[in-house]
Enzyme design. Structure first.
Site, short mmCIF file in Angstrom:
data_model
loop_
_atom_site.label_atom_id
_atom_site.label_comp_id
_atom_site.label_asym_id
_atom_site.label_seq_id
_atom_site.Cartn_x
_atom_site.Cartn_y
_atom_site.Cartn_z
N ASN A 1 0.86 -1.22 0.00
CA ASN A 1 -0.27 -0.11 0.09
C ASN A 1 0.98 1.99 -0.18
OD1 ASN A 1 -2.34 -1.35 0.00
ND2 ASN A 1 -2.24 -1.89 2.36
N TYR B 1 -0.59 9.64 6.25
CA TYR B 1 0.72 8.93 5.37
C TYR B 1 1.50 10.64 4.54
CZ TYR B 1 -0.51 5.29 7.05
OH TYR B 1 -0.81 3.45 7.41
N ASN C 1 9.97 0.21 5.36
CA ASN C 1 9.13 0.57 5.80
C ASN C 1 7.91 -0.58 5.08
OD1 ASN C 1 6.20 0.63 6.49
ND2 ASN C 1 6.65 2.80 5.65
N ALA D 1 2.03 -2.97 6.60
CA ALA D 1 1.10 -4.18 7.90
C ALA D 1 2.29 -4.81 8.16
CB ALA D 1 -0.32 -3.92 7.36
N HIS E 1 3.31 -5.61 11.51
CA HIS E 1 2.61 -6.63 12.54
C HIS E 1 2.49 -8.04 12.51
CE1 HIS E 1 2.99 -2.07 12.82
NE2 HIS E 1 1.78 -1.79 11.51
N ASP F 1 12.57 -13.37 10.29
CA ASP F 1 13.10 -14.45 9.60
C ASP F 1 14.81 -14.31 7.83
OD1 ASP F 1 12.53 -15.97 11.65
OD2 ASP F 1 11.21 -17.59 9.74
N GLU G 1 14.01 0.22 10.34
CA GLU G 1 12.74 -0.16 10.48
C GLU G 1 12.63 1.57 10.03
OE1 GLU G 1 10.59 -2.96 11.73
OE2 GLU G 1 9.37 -1.89 12.53
N HIS H 1 8.63 3.72 10.13
CA HIS H 1 6.64 4.28 9.72
C HIS H 1 6.62 5.84 10.05
CE1 HIS H 1 6.51 -0.21 10.58
NE2 HIS H 1 7.20 0.23 11.61
N SER I 1 3.57 7.24 9.66
CA SER I 1 3.18 7.80 11.08
C SER I 1 2.88 6.89 12.58
CB SER I 1 1.25 6.48 10.93
OG SER I 1 1.39 5.62 10.89
N ARG J 1 -2.20 4.72 17.16
CA ARG J 1 -2.95 4.26 16.21
C ARG J 1 -3.83 3.03 17.04
NH1 ARG J 1 -1.09 4.19 10.16
NH2 ARG J 1 -2.95 4.51 9.71
N ARG K 1 -1.57 -2.00 15.93
CA ARG K 1 0.24 -1.31 15.13
C ARG K 1 1.21 -0.55 15.76
NH1 ARG K 1 -1.59 0.81 10.07
NH2 ARG K 1 -4.05 1.13 9.98
C1 DQA Z 1 3.38 1.97 7.68
C2 DQA Z 1 2.32 1.77 8.90
C3 DQA Z 1 1.82 0.52 9.14
O1 DQA Z 1 0.81 0.05 10.24
C4 DQA Z 1 0.47 0.46 7.97
O2 DQA Z 1 0.32 -0.27 8.11
C5 DQA Z 1 1.11 0.70 6.74
C6 DQA Z 1 2.28 2.26 6.74
C7 DQA Z 1 3.89 3.54 8.23
O3 DQA Z 1 4.55 4.33 7.34
O4 DQA Z 1 3.17 4.24 9.08
O5 DQA Z 1 0.75 0.78 5.30
O6 DQA Z 1 4.36 1.39 7.95
#
Ligand code: DQA
Length: 375
Positions: free
Chosen positions: A10, A22, A73, A76, A79, A86, A97, A99, A101, A106, A110
């Protein structure tokens, strides 16, 4: 050095997907900005995106031997994808890592990241700037991996320092770096990693400090910074560090913490404060709906102060284009303490430029350190 930035499901919809969460930049916009940034800091970068877990795993596996590290990134998948965890463990490349948001504020699901234990850091809740922070932190880590040590016998994951020592025969003076971010959870010491590696390249040992953040944290954070200096004095020698020669370098809210030490610790060599907060009430007044000072004060009614004279020299570098912490705070503080405070001209720069070793203000920082007469 080559870094691979992987975006998961996404994230191809960035720009149109929930812009209030976002942002409005598209993935293509972002990829362009990462490439420009990589050129600026002198590293190579490649990017990829997929909505498919298997394709992400393939990208991670194929990175081995071609890249020095990964920014991920996972969307989802973060999670629940043990398969991605792995893969990261299997290739054993340093990974940051990201994110966009604030996943901690949230939906509860998450807050869990099954991939984070395979990462050297998680950057979240900073909007798309987080990717640049992640690239910078990863590049600094790859160039000069730190030794991370607890300064209070492991009591919390937040009370650690990243130590880097120069190659020298003599014990090196140490710059203790105190990051900013208005004492909020999502702003962490990764912000100071580029400065840390650059200063160590210039002959300084660096101790990049983490401290307690979030609600009700300010008093604890002040104590944490004091504890970190105590640790350096007691244990620096075991790490090639001269713990009797400590300079604190604090940025923004971390500048407040650093200057506060100059008011309390006569054993420091001095402080260099970069775009520091010196007037907590003025910060509250400009952010009444989301007051970071009230949140960090929590149950403590009275705010800590910078009353009295600093016991050690304080050098300040504050850009005139700073919209987060106005440079008038520094001018006022310097005018109050003409004997101990030196304000250097930082020029036409904004809030984050003063911690960027690729900005001209890095030369000003080296000059301030020279004037503190150490090297
Ligand atoms: C995300 C946060 C995730 O929970 C979400 O599923 C995303 C984007 C972020 O960049 O804030 O797709 O990784």
């Amino acid at each position: 050095m080559r870094i691979l930035v992987i975006n998961g499901p996404n994230l191809n919809l960035l720009g149109t997907r929930e812009p209030s969460t976002y942002g409005t930049e598209t993935l293509a916009d972002l990829e362009r900005s990462w490439r420009m940034h990589a050129t600026r800091i002198g590293i190579g970068i490649a990017t990829c995106q997929s909505n498919h877990e298997g394709a992400i795993i393939d990208a991670i596996q194929n990175a081995r031997g071609k890249f020095n590290g990964i920014v991920l990134n996972g969307g989802a998948f973060t999670h629940y994808s043990y398969a991605i965890y792995d893969a990261l463990i299997a290739v054993d490349l340093p990974t940051v890592e990201v994110h966009i948001s604030n996943v901690m504020e949230r939906e509860p699901w998450r807050r869990t990241s099954v991939t984070a234990p395979a990462a050297i850091a998680v950057v979240y809740g900073r909007g798309t700037t987080g990717y640049i922070n992640a690239i910078d932190h990863l590049a600094a880590y790859i160039a000069m991996p730190p030794t991370t040590i607890s300064y209070d016998a492991g009591s919390t994951p937040d009370t650690v320092i990243d130590l880097r020592t120069p190659r020298s025969q003599e014990p090196a003076p140490v710059a203790m770096l105190v990051h900013g971010g208005f004492w909020r959870d999502q702003w962490t010491r990764d912000l100071m990693s580029p400065l840390a590696t650059s200063l160590t390249g210039h002959g300084w040992a660096t101790a990049n400090v983490e401290y307690t953040r979030g609600e009700d944290s300010l008093e604890t954070a002040i104590g944490n910074v004091a504890d970190a200096t105590t640790w350096l004095r007691a244990h620096g020698a075991d790490h090639g560090i001269d713990g009797s020669r400590i300079v604190l370098i604090g940025h923004s809210a971390g500048g407040f913490l650093a200057i506060r030490r100059a008011h309390e610790d006569p054993g420091l060599v001095g402080v260099v404060a970069l775009a520091p907060v010196t007037d907590l009430a003025a910060i509250s007044a400009t952010r009444p709906e989301d007051d970071p000072v009230a949140s960090a004060l929590g149950s403590h009614r009275s705010a800590p102060t910078l009353d009295g004279e600093p016991l050690r020299p304080v050098h300040i570098i504050h850009g005139v284009r700073d919209t987060s912490v106005p440079d008038t705070q520094s001018t006022t503080y310097a005018a109050l303490h003409p004997e101990t405070v030196v304000q250097h001209a930082a020029g036409d720069v904004e809030h984050m430029a003063v911690i960027d070793p690729h900005d001209v203000s890095f030369g000003t920082l080296l000059e301030a350190l020279r004037q503190l007469n150490l090297n």
